[in-house]
Design an enzyme around this catalytic site. Structure first.
Site, PDB file in Angstrom:
ATOM      1  N   GLU A  55       0.973  -1.068  -0.029  1.00  0.00           N
ATOM      2  CA  GLU A  55       0.065   0.115   0.026  1.00  0.00           C
ATOM      3  C   GLU A  55       0.675   1.239  -0.111  1.00  0.00           C
ATOM      4  O   GLU A  55       1.935   1.244   0.802  1.00  0.00           O
ATOM      5  CB  GLU A  55      -0.873  -0.048   1.230  1.00  0.00           C
ATOM      6  CG  GLU A  55      -2.027   1.332   1.246  1.00  0.00           C
ATOM      7  CD  GLU A  55      -3.014   0.860   2.289  1.00  0.00           C
ATOM      8  OE1 GLU A  55      -3.988   0.435   1.620  1.00  0.00           O
ATOM      9  OE2 GLU A  55      -3.200   1.282   3.529  1.00  0.00           O
ATOM     10  N   LYS A  57       0.377   5.219   1.158  1.00  0.00           N
ATOM     11  CA  LYS A  57      -0.313   5.943   1.941  1.00  0.00           C
ATOM     12  C   LYS A  57       0.349   6.997   2.535  1.00  0.00           C
ATOM     13  O   LYS A  57       1.599   6.571   3.299  1.00  0.00           O
ATOM     14  CB  LYS A  57      -1.329   5.454   2.890  1.00  0.00           C
ATOM     15  CG  LYS A  57      -0.623   4.822   4.126  1.00  0.00           C
ATOM     16  CD  LYS A  57      -1.780   4.203   4.873  1.00  0.00           C
ATOM     17  CE  LYS A  57      -1.391   3.351   5.825  1.00  0.00           C
ATOM     18  NZ  LYS A  57      -2.419   2.877   6.809  1.00  0.00           N
ATOM     19  N   LYS A 117      -8.169   2.386  -2.527  1.00  0.00           N
ATOM     20  CA  LYS A 117      -8.567   2.313  -1.092  1.00  0.00           C
ATOM     21  C   LYS A 117      -9.208   3.654  -0.971  1.00  0.00           C
ATOM     22  O   LYS A 117      -8.579   4.623  -0.849  1.00  0.00           O
ATOM     23  CB  LYS A 117      -7.055   2.204  -0.579  1.00  0.00           C
ATOM     24  CG  LYS A 117      -7.430   1.855   1.084  1.00  0.00           C
ATOM     25  CD  LYS A 117      -7.381   0.488   1.253  1.00  0.00           C
ATOM     26  CE  LYS A 117      -7.501   0.139   2.820  1.00  0.00           C
ATOM     27  NZ  LYS A 117      -6.134   0.251   3.299  1.00  0.00           N
ATOM     28  N   GLU A 166     -14.399  -5.583   3.292  1.00  0.00           N
ATOM     29  CA  GLU A 166     -13.476  -5.358   4.531  1.00  0.00           C
ATOM     30  C   GLU A 166     -14.329  -5.361   5.656  1.00  0.00           C
ATOM     31  O   GLU A 166     -15.510  -5.043   5.992  1.00  0.00           O
ATOM     32  CB  GLU A 166     -12.800  -4.103   4.686  1.00  0.00           C
ATOM     33  CG  GLU A 166     -12.157  -3.889   5.971  1.00  0.00           C
ATOM     34  CD  GLU A 166     -11.390  -2.572   5.851  1.00  0.00           C
ATOM     35  OE1 GLU A 166     -10.391  -2.348   4.870  1.00  0.00           O
ATOM     36  OE2 GLU A 166     -11.543  -1.700   6.723  1.00  0.00           O
ATOM     37  N   ASN A 187      -9.842  -6.559   8.675  1.00  0.00           N
ATOM     38  CA  ASN A 187      -8.891  -5.847   9.270  1.00  0.00           C
ATOM     39  C   ASN A 187      -8.716  -5.832  10.760  1.00  0.00           C
ATOM     40  O   ASN A 187      -9.509  -5.835  11.228  1.00  0.00           O
ATOM     41  CB  ASN A 187      -9.612  -4.356   8.882  1.00  0.00           C
ATOM     42  CG  ASN A 187      -8.776  -3.080   8.999  1.00  0.00           C
ATOM     43  OD1 ASN A 187      -7.723  -2.982   9.629  1.00  0.00           O
ATOM     44  ND2 ASN A 187      -9.064  -1.942   8.543  1.00  0.00           N
ATOM     45  N   GLU A 217      -5.697  -7.900   6.846  1.00  0.00           N
ATOM     46  CA  GLU A 217      -4.985  -6.328   6.685  1.00  0.00           C
ATOM     47  C   GLU A 217      -4.696  -5.725   8.016  1.00  0.00           C
ATOM     48  O   GLU A 217      -5.325  -6.071   8.950  1.00  0.00           O
ATOM     49  CB  GLU A 217      -6.231  -5.483   6.195  1.00  0.00           C
ATOM     50  CG  GLU A 217      -6.837  -6.297   5.104  1.00  0.00           C
ATOM     51  CD  GLU A 217      -8.211  -5.409   4.370  1.00  0.00           C
ATOM     52  OE1 GLU A 217      -9.073  -5.714   3.585  1.00  0.00           O
ATOM     53  OE2 GLU A 217      -8.424  -4.301   5.176  1.00  0.00           O
ATOM     54  N   SER A 218      -3.460  -4.914   7.969  1.00  0.00           N
ATOM     55  CA  SER A 218      -3.303  -4.062   8.970  1.00  0.00           C
ATOM     56  C   SER A 218      -2.606  -4.575  10.212  1.00  0.00           C
ATOM     57  O   SER A 218      -2.753  -5.763  10.434  1.00  0.00           O
ATOM     58  CB  SER A 218      -4.329  -3.078   9.656  1.00  0.00           C
ATOM     59  OG  SER A 218      -5.289  -2.540   8.676  1.00  0.00           O
TER      60      SER A 218
END
Length: 272
Positions: A55, A57, A117, A166, A187, A217-218
Site C-alpha cells: 500500500e 499512503k 483504497k 472489509e 482488518n 489487513e493492518s
C-alpha cells in the site's frame, strides 16, 4: 462521532461536490474506462507471487503523517519489483493525503492489479474508480448497510471491477458477505478505536467460505506473522504503514518479502 463516522459523513459531502464538478459522462470518456481489468484474485493466488498487497499512503488518522516525501512512481514500481502481488493506493485526500492522480500514476507505470483504497458510499465512486485505472474497489462493512453494500458490489461487478469486502468482526462478516464480493479482508485495526490485534484475523479466517480469497489487513510488521497467517489459511496480506514509515518504502518491501520467502522455504524444507 467516532473517526469512521466522521470520515463517512465528510465523504458523502465530498462525493456530491465531485458529482457537480465532474459528471459521469466525462468519467466514462477516460482512456482507462474501457480497459481490461487485471484480476487481483488471480495475482494474489499466483504461486510465484508473495500474496502481498503493498500500500501507498502518506498519512492516516491514527498515525498522522507517515511519509510525506515518497513518490508514487518510485514506490509503486519498487513494490512490484520487490515481489508484491498487487498495489493498494489511497485516494482519500482529507484523512490519508492521497488523490486520484496517485492511482493514475501507479496505473501508468504498472501492469498489476490496483486496489482503489477509499471510503465508497456511492455508485459514482465506482465509475470514478474505473475511470482512473483501478481494478478492484474496497467496500467497508462498518460503513455500509448490508443491502447497500450488496448493491454497490453488484454495480462494481457490472463495471468489470473486483470487490474487496472489509470486515472487523464475525457479525459484519455474516451480514455483509454476498456473491458480488471476490476477496474478503479482515482488518486487524478497529476503525472505531484504531487498536490493532492479529487475533481478529486468526479468529475469523475459518468463518470465510473457501470460495473467497482471504486477506489479512493492518498491523503486520514481521515476516514471521505472515507465515503464521499463511498457515492459518490466508491467501493475501495488505501491508502499508510498515513499508511507508521507511524513507525508502520499496526497499523495506524488498527486504520484508525476501525474508518472508526465506521463511516459507525453510518451513517447506522442514516438512520434506
Amino acid at each position: 462521532m467516532n473517526i469512521l463516522e466522521k470520515i463517512i459523513a465528510d465523504k458523502y459531502k465530498e462525493v456530491e461536490e465531485r458529482k457537480s464538478l465532474i459528471p459521469v459522462k466525462l468519467l466514462e470518456k477516460s482512456i482507462f474506462f474501457e480497459g481490461q481489468v487485471v484480476s487481483m484474485k488471480k495475482y494474489i493466488q499466483h504461486p510465484e507471487k508473495s500474496g502481498i498487497i503493498a500500500e501507498f499512503k502518506r498519512k492516516s488518522p491514527s498515525k498522522g503523517l507517515i511519509n510525506g516525501n515518497a513518490l508514487v512512481e518510485t514506490v509503486s514500481i519498487g513494490y512490484m519489483q520487490a515481489g508484491a502481488s498487487a498495489l493498494s493506493i489511497l485516494t482519500d485526500k482529507e484523512y490519508f493525503g492521497g488523490s486520484n492522480e496517485d492511482l493514475k500514476t501507479a496505473r501508468k507505470f504498472n501492469f498489476c492489479p490496483i486496489l482503489r483504497k477509499d471510503f465508497v458510499v456511492d455508485e459514482y465512486q465506482l465509475i470514478e474508480a474505473k475511470s482512473i485505472g483501478a481494478d478492484c474497489v474496497l467496500l467497508i462493512a462498518a460503513a455500509l448497510e448490508p443491502e447497500k453494500l450488496k448493491s454497490l458490489a453488484y454495480f462494481a461487478k457490472s463495471l468489470g471491477l473486483e470487490v474487496l469486502l472489509e470486515v472487523h468482526d464475525g457479525e459484519e462478516l455474516k451480514k455483509s458477505l454476498n456473491d458480488g464480493v471476490d476477496l474478503v479482508g479482515i482488518n486487524n485495526r478497529n476503525l472505531k478505536t484504531f487498536e490493532v490485534s492479529l487475533d481478529t484475523s486468526l479468529s475469523l479466517v475459518d468463518q470465510i467460505p473457501s470460495s473467497f480469497v482471504k486477506i489479512s489487513e493492518s498491523g503486520i510488521s514481521d515476516p514471521n506473522t505472515l507465515v503464521k497467517l499463511n498457515k492459518a489459511g490466508f491467501d493475501g496480506f495488505l501491508i502499508g504503514e510498515n513499508f511507508m514509515k521507511s524513507s525508502r518504502p520499496e526497499q523495506a518491501a524488498y527486504n520484508f518479502i525476501k525474508e518472508y520467502k526465506r521463511l516459507l522455504g525453510a518451513e517447506a524444507l522442514s516438512k520434506a
